[in-house]
Design a protein around this motif. Structure first.
Motif, PDB file in Angstrom:
ATOM      1  N   SER A  37       0.897  -1.444   0.197  1.00 49.12           N
ATOM      2  CA  SER A  37       0.246  -0.274  -0.201  1.00 49.12           C
ATOM      3  C   SER A  37       0.706   1.001   0.591  1.00 49.12           C
ATOM      4  N   ASN A  38       0.136   2.645  -0.132  1.00 53.85           N
ATOM      5  CA  ASN A  38       0.877   3.574  -0.577  1.00 53.85           C
ATOM      6  C   ASN A  38       1.452   3.844   1.191  1.00 53.85           C
ATOM      7  N   THR A  39       1.377   3.958   1.682  1.00 52.38           N
ATOM      8  CA  THR A  39       1.863   3.582   3.235  1.00 52.38           C
ATOM      9  C   THR A  39       2.784   3.123   3.377  1.00 52.38           C
ATOM     10  N   GLU A  40       2.817   1.922   3.297  1.00 52.77           N
ATOM     11  CA  GLU A  40       4.248   0.957   3.178  1.00 52.77           C
ATOM     12  C   GLU A  40       4.886   0.867   2.498  1.00 52.77           C
ATOM     13  N   VAL A  41       4.688   1.330   1.090  1.00 45.28           N
ATOM     14  CA  VAL A  41       5.551   2.805   1.160  1.00 45.28           C
ATOM     15  C   VAL A  41       6.452   3.626   1.202  1.00 45.28           C
ATOM     16  N   ALA A  49       3.220   9.610   3.747  1.00 48.70           N
ATOM     17  CA  ALA A  49       2.117   8.955   3.012  1.00 48.70           C
ATOM     18  C   ALA A  49       1.623   9.966   1.742  1.00 48.70           C
ATOM     19  N   ARG A  50       1.653  11.518   1.612  1.00 45.85           N
ATOM     20  CA  ARG A  50       1.570  11.865   0.853  1.00 45.85           C
ATOM     21  C   ARG A  50       2.148  12.306  -0.563  1.00 45.85           C
ATOM     22  N   THR A  51       3.911  11.830   0.448  1.00 46.94           N
ATOM     23  CA  THR A  51       4.164  11.793  -0.882  1.00 46.94           C
ATOM     24  C   THR A  51       4.632  10.596  -2.129  1.00 46.94           C
ATOM     25  N   VAL A  52       4.288  10.006  -1.218  1.00 50.93           N
ATOM     26  CA  VAL A  52       3.943   7.947  -1.799  1.00 50.93           C
ATOM     27  C   VAL A  52       3.050   8.500  -3.062  1.00 50.93           C
ATOM     28  N   ASP A  53       1.838   8.711  -2.498  1.00 51.16           N
ATOM     29  CA  ASP A  53       0.312   9.187  -3.005  1.00 51.16           C
ATOM     30  C   ASP A  53       0.960  10.165  -4.147  1.00 51.16           C
ATOM     31  N   HIS A  54       1.424  11.274  -4.175  1.00 53.71           N
ATOM     32  CA  HIS A  54       1.460  11.932  -5.476  1.00 53.71           C
ATOM     33  C   HIS A  54       2.366  11.750  -6.247  1.00 53.71           C
ATOM     34  N   HIS A  55       4.297  10.630  -6.136  1.00 55.32           N
ATOM     35  CA  HIS A  55       3.947   9.962  -6.959  1.00 55.32           C
ATOM     36  C   HIS A  55       3.599   9.218  -7.698  1.00 55.32           C
ATOM     37  N   VAL A  56       2.215   8.507  -6.771  1.00 56.09           N
ATOM     38  CA  VAL A  56       1.946   7.565  -7.891  1.00 56.09           C
ATOM     39  C   VAL A  56       0.393   8.332  -8.604  1.00 56.09           C
ATOM     40  N   ALA A  57       0.161   8.940  -8.541  1.00 56.73           N
ATOM     41  CA  ALA A  57      -0.935  10.039  -8.930  1.00 56.73           C
ATOM     42  C   ALA A  57      -0.325   9.892  -9.818  1.00 56.73           C
ATOM     43  N   VAL A  58       1.127  10.748 -10.346  1.00 55.62           N
ATOM     44  CA  VAL A  58       1.390  11.532 -11.683  1.00 55.62           C
ATOM     45  C   VAL A  58       2.005  10.257 -12.631  1.00 55.62           C
ATOM     46  N   MET A  59       1.824   8.980 -11.976  1.00 54.86           N
ATOM     47  CA  MET A  59       2.514   8.016 -12.677  1.00 54.86           C
ATOM     48  C   MET A  59       1.683   7.886 -13.320  1.00 54.86           C
TER      49      MET A  59
END
Ligand SMILES: [Zn+2]
Length: 102
Positions: A37-41, A49-59
């Motif tokens: 999950s994004n939290t685990e990443v 987790a916000r940073t990961v959310d952002h990376h995933v959303a951009v991809m």
């Protein structure tokens, strides 16, 4: 066209016209491909987790896909992730050839 490379330092020396992931995005992608999950990443990369959310959303947007599952499949197809390796590994290739299924 060549000047575009100057705006995107993570592209290394590649200057094809395809969209390109950054090395940081590929790090996130490898964990997403493991099913985290994004939290685990976020915990693995020691970022929020916000940073990961952002990376995933951009991809997702860059690759024109609707889900992280589709994103992972596309990145294997594009050769960004190496087939036959577990845990998932980046190949060093950052170019994304879009699927265009939609
Ligand atoms: Zn390229």
């Amino acid at each position: 066209m060549a000047a575009i490379g100057d705006l995107l330092p993570d592209r290394d020396s590649c200057c094809c016209d395809l969209p390109h992931l950054t090395r940081r995005q590929v790090e996130v992608l490898r964990y997403v491909a493991m099913g985290l999950s994004n939290t685990e990443v976020a915990a693995r990369l020691q970022v929020s987790a916000r940073t990961v959310d952002h990376h995933v959303a951009v991809m997702l947007r860059m690759c024109a896909v609707r889900s992280r599952t589709e994103l992972v499949g596309l990145c294997y197809a594009a050769g960004v992730l190496v087939p036959g390796r577990w845990p998932p590994e980046g190949s060093g290739r950052l170019c994304i050839r879009l699927g265009g299924t939609s």
